[in-house]
Design an enzyme around this catalytic site. Structure first.
Site, PDB file in Angstrom:
ATOM      1  N   LYS A  14      37.238  33.387  32.154  1.00  0.00           N
ATOM      2  CA  LYS A  14      37.801  32.590  31.055  1.00  0.00           C
ATOM      3  C   LYS A  14      38.627  31.423  31.596  1.00  0.00           C
ATOM      4  O   LYS A  14      38.475  30.290  31.154  1.00  0.00           O
ATOM      5  CB  LYS A  14      38.667  33.470  30.132  1.00  0.00           C
ATOM      6  N   ARG A  89      43.682  39.047  21.132  1.00  0.00           N
ATOM      7  CA  ARG A  89      43.315  40.256  21.878  1.00  0.00           C
ATOM      8  C   ARG A  89      43.388  41.509  21.033  1.00  0.00           C
ATOM      9  O   ARG A  89      43.066  42.599  21.527  1.00  0.00           O
ATOM     10  CB  ARG A  89      44.294  40.409  23.031  1.00  0.00           C
ATOM     11  N   ARG A 128      40.360  38.437  44.203  1.00  0.00           N
ATOM     12  CA  ARG A 128      41.431  37.482  43.920  1.00  0.00           C
ATOM     13  C   ARG A 128      42.796  38.068  44.289  1.00  0.00           C
ATOM     14  O   ARG A 128      43.683  37.361  44.747  1.00  0.00           O
ATOM     15  CB  ARG A 128      41.413  37.080  42.441  1.00  0.00           C
ATOM     16  N   ARG A 134      49.036  37.817  42.027  1.00  0.00           N
ATOM     17  CA  ARG A 134      49.137  38.447  40.700  1.00  0.00           C
ATOM     18  C   ARG A 134      49.234  39.949  40.884  1.00  0.00           C
ATOM     19  O   ARG A 134      48.315  40.576  41.413  1.00  0.00           O
ATOM     20  CB  ARG A 134      47.902  38.087  39.852  1.00  0.00           C
ATOM     21  N   ARG A 146      43.347  47.560  32.655  1.00  0.00           N
ATOM     22  CA  ARG A 146      43.167  46.309  31.894  1.00  0.00           C
ATOM     23  C   ARG A 146      41.810  46.313  31.201  1.00  0.00           C
ATOM     24  O   ARG A 146      41.680  45.896  30.045  1.00  0.00           O
ATOM     25  CB  ARG A 146      43.274  45.097  32.847  1.00  0.00           C
TER      26      ARG A 146
HETATM   27  P1  AP5 Z   1      39.120  33.981  35.935  1.00  0.00           P
HETATM   28  O1  AP5 Z   1      38.523  32.686  35.574  1.00  0.00           O
HETATM   29  O2  AP5 Z   1      40.559  34.037  36.286  1.00  0.00           O
HETATM   30  O3  AP5 Z   1      38.802  35.065  34.798  1.00  0.00           O
HETATM   31  P2  AP5 Z   1      39.642  35.457  33.508  1.00  0.00           P
HETATM   32  O4  AP5 Z   1      38.678  35.958  32.518  1.00  0.00           O
HETATM   33  O5  AP5 Z   1      40.538  34.335  33.140  1.00  0.00           O
HETATM   34  O6  AP5 Z   1      40.464  36.667  34.135  1.00  0.00           O
HETATM   35  P3  AP5 Z   1      41.992  37.050  33.994  1.00  0.00           P
HETATM   36  O7  AP5 Z   1      42.367  37.824  35.198  1.00  0.00           O
HETATM   37  O8  AP5 Z   1      42.824  35.888  33.637  1.00  0.00           O
HETATM   38  O9  AP5 Z   1      41.872  38.066  32.832  1.00  0.00           O
HETATM   39  P4  AP5 Z   1      42.856  38.677  31.852  1.00  0.00           P
HETATM   40  O10 AP5 Z   1      42.244  38.425  30.546  1.00  0.00           O
HETATM   41  O11 AP5 Z   1      43.116  40.103  32.190  1.00  0.00           O
HETATM   42  O12 AP5 Z   1      44.232  37.944  32.154  1.00  0.00           O
HETATM   43  P5  AP5 Z   1      45.292  37.219  31.244  1.00  0.00           P
HETATM   44  O13 AP5 Z   1      46.002  36.294  32.101  1.00  0.00           O
HETATM   45  O14 AP5 Z   1      44.665  36.728  29.985  1.00  0.00           O
HETATM   46  O15 AP5 Z   1      38.237  34.589  37.134  1.00  0.00           O
HETATM   47  C1  AP5 Z   1      38.591  35.792  37.769  1.00  0.00           C
HETATM   48  C2  AP5 Z   1      38.186  35.686  39.260  1.00  0.00           C
HETATM   49  O16 AP5 Z   1      36.771  35.582  39.339  1.00  0.00           O
HETATM   50  C3  AP5 Z   1      38.750  34.445  39.962  1.00  0.00           C
HETATM   51  O17 AP5 Z   1      39.076  34.757  41.274  1.00  0.00           O
HETATM   52  C4  AP5 Z   1      37.585  33.443  39.897  1.00  0.00           C
HETATM   53  O18 AP5 Z   1      37.599  32.524  40.958  1.00  0.00           O
HETATM   54  C5  AP5 Z   1      36.384  34.369  39.993  1.00  0.00           C
HETATM   55  N1  AP5 Z   1      35.206  33.844  39.287  1.00  0.00           N
HETATM   56  C6  AP5 Z   1      35.173  33.136  38.125  1.00  0.00           C
HETATM   57  N2  AP5 Z   1      33.906  32.835  37.780  1.00  0.00           N
HETATM   58  C7  AP5 Z   1      33.117  33.379  38.731  1.00  0.00           C
HETATM   59  C8  AP5 Z   1      31.702  33.404  38.924  1.00  0.00           C
HETATM   60  N3  AP5 Z   1      30.856  32.820  38.070  1.00  0.00           N
HETATM   61  N4  AP5 Z   1      31.219  34.069  40.013  1.00  0.00           N
HETATM   62  C9  AP5 Z   1      32.074  34.682  40.896  1.00  0.00           C
HETATM   63  N5  AP5 Z   1      33.419  34.668  40.768  1.00  0.00           N
HETATM   64  C10 AP5 Z   1      33.937  34.030  39.696  1.00  0.00           C
HETATM   65  O19 AP5 Z   1      46.243  38.430  30.832  1.00  0.00           O
HETATM   66  C11 AP5 Z   1      47.061  39.089  31.774  1.00  0.00           C
HETATM   67  C12 AP5 Z   1      47.968  40.083  31.058  1.00  0.00           C
HETATM   68  O20 AP5 Z   1      48.845  39.367  30.172  1.00  0.00           O
HETATM   69  C13 AP5 Z   1      47.273  41.101  30.152  1.00  0.00           C
HETATM   70  O21 AP5 Z   1      46.843  42.238  30.897  1.00  0.00           O
HETATM   71  C14 AP5 Z   1      48.377  41.429  29.170  1.00  0.00           C
HETATM   72  O22 AP5 Z   1      49.308  42.310  29.753  1.00  0.00           O
HETATM   73  C15 AP5 Z   1      49.046  40.092  28.969  1.00  0.00           C
HETATM   74  N6  AP5 Z   1      48.466  39.306  27.853  1.00  0.00           N
HETATM   75  C16 AP5 Z   1      47.826  38.101  27.954  1.00  0.00           C
HETATM   76  N7  AP5 Z   1      47.417  37.688  26.753  1.00  0.00           N
HETATM   77  C17 AP5 Z   1      47.780  38.641  25.869  1.00  0.00           C
HETATM   78  C18 AP5 Z   1      47.618  38.789  24.467  1.00  0.00           C
HETATM   79  N8  AP5 Z   1      46.966  37.868  23.730  1.00  0.00           N
HETATM   80  N9  AP5 Z   1      48.110  39.914  23.881  1.00  0.00           N
HETATM   81  C19 AP5 Z   1      48.779  40.847  24.601  1.00  0.00           C
HETATM   82  N10 AP5 Z   1      48.971  40.777  25.938  1.00  0.00           N
HETATM   83  C20 AP5 Z   1      48.476  39.669  26.564  1.00  0.00           C
HETATM   84 MG    MG Z   2      42.620  34.127  32.847  1.00  0.00          MG
END
Ligand code: AP5
Ligand code: MG
Length: 195
Positions: A14, A89, A128, A134, A146
């Site tokens: 994402k 979410r 990562r 992180r 997660r």
């Molecule tokens: P990346 O692009 O970072 O993927 P992502 O889907 O953004 O993954 P996140 O780790 O950000 O997911 P998340 O949803 O758990 O985290 P968030 O910050 O929202 O890619 C991931 C890796 O893969 C990278 O190293 C990238 O380089 C690699 N990659 C990308 N594309 C690729 C490809 N095509 N091929 C190979 N490799 C690739 O949330 C974190 C925490 O915050 C949650 O757990 C929760 O505690 C809290 N939180 C956030 N939002 C909310 C909400 N709305 N409600 C409640 N809690 C929340």
């Molecule tokens: Mg993300």
């Protein structure tokens, strides 16, 4: 105004795709994960509370993230549209978002959902975790939690938008550029339909 949700499990790409999409379509990127990490970095009371939950792979309370999104919407009154990443979410977050966007008469145009196998997600996040700093990436158990939270609480959010015919599944495995092209194709067809 053109509003999109980029949906998918942790590690589905994402954040990676959001950067490219917001540049191409001139959208404002709203990632609740990034907003929360910025609060943590600034050691705010909200950030300190959120960190305890995020380190365990649990979700932060709905009212906290809804408040953050509401503030961000009000702070960007003139932008062409928003790209929501990691939000909504839960069903409560989706309902709150609909209400906020109703006020702006700018509903969600589409939910683009990245489809990636669990094995690939864990592999990407552990990789990562070696360098990102992180704390929720460097532990297999937290990554699994997660994904479990996503399957239980977040995946059903797609049903909310499916009823309105707004969900588009996109293959999230392959090169970053291939996935980007597939997403652009879907967005372009939606923009054309709208015009
Ligand atoms: P990346 O692009 O970072 O993927 P992502 O889907 O953004 O993954 P996140 O780790 O950000 O997911 P998340 O949803 O758990 O985290 P968030 O910050 O929202 O890619 C991931 C890796 O893969 C990278 O190293 C990238 O380089 C690699 N990659 C990308 N594309 C690729 C490809 N095509 N091929 C190979 N490799 C690739 O949330 C974190 C925490 O915050 C949650 O757990 C929760 O505690 C809290 N939180 C956030 N939002 C909310 C909400 N709305 N409600 C409640 N809690 C929340
Ligand atoms: Mg993300």
């Amino acid at each position: 105004m053109f509003n999109l949700i980029l949906f998918g499990p942790p590690g589905s790409g994402k954040g990676t795709q959001s950067e490219k999409l917001t540049a191409k379509y001139n959208l404002k990127h709203l990632s609740t994960g990034d907003l929360l990490r910025s609060e943590i970095q600034n050691k705010t009371p909200l950030g300190n509370e959120a960190k305890k939950l995020m380190d365990k792979g649990h979700l932060v309370p709905d009212e906290v993230v809804i408040g953050m999104i509401s503030t961000a919407l009000d702070s960007n009154p003139k932008c062409d549209g928003f790209l929501f990443d990691g939000f909504p979410r839960t069903s409560a977050q989706a309902e709150a978002l609909d209400k906020l966007l109703d006020l702006k008469k700018a509903p969600i145009a589409a939910m683009l959902a990245l489809d990636v196998s669990e094995e690939e997600l864990v592999k990407r996040l552990l990789k990562r975790g070696e360098t990102s700093g992180r704390s929720d990436d460097n532990n297999d158990m937290v990554i699994r939690e997660r994904i479990e939270q996503y399957n239980r609480k977040t995946a059903p959010v797609a049903d909310h938008y499916k009823e309105a015919g707004k969900v588009v599944m996109v293959k999230g495995e392959g090169s970053v550029d291939e996935i980007f092209s597939a997403l652009c194709k879907e967005i372009n067809s939606r923009i054309k339909t709208k015009a």
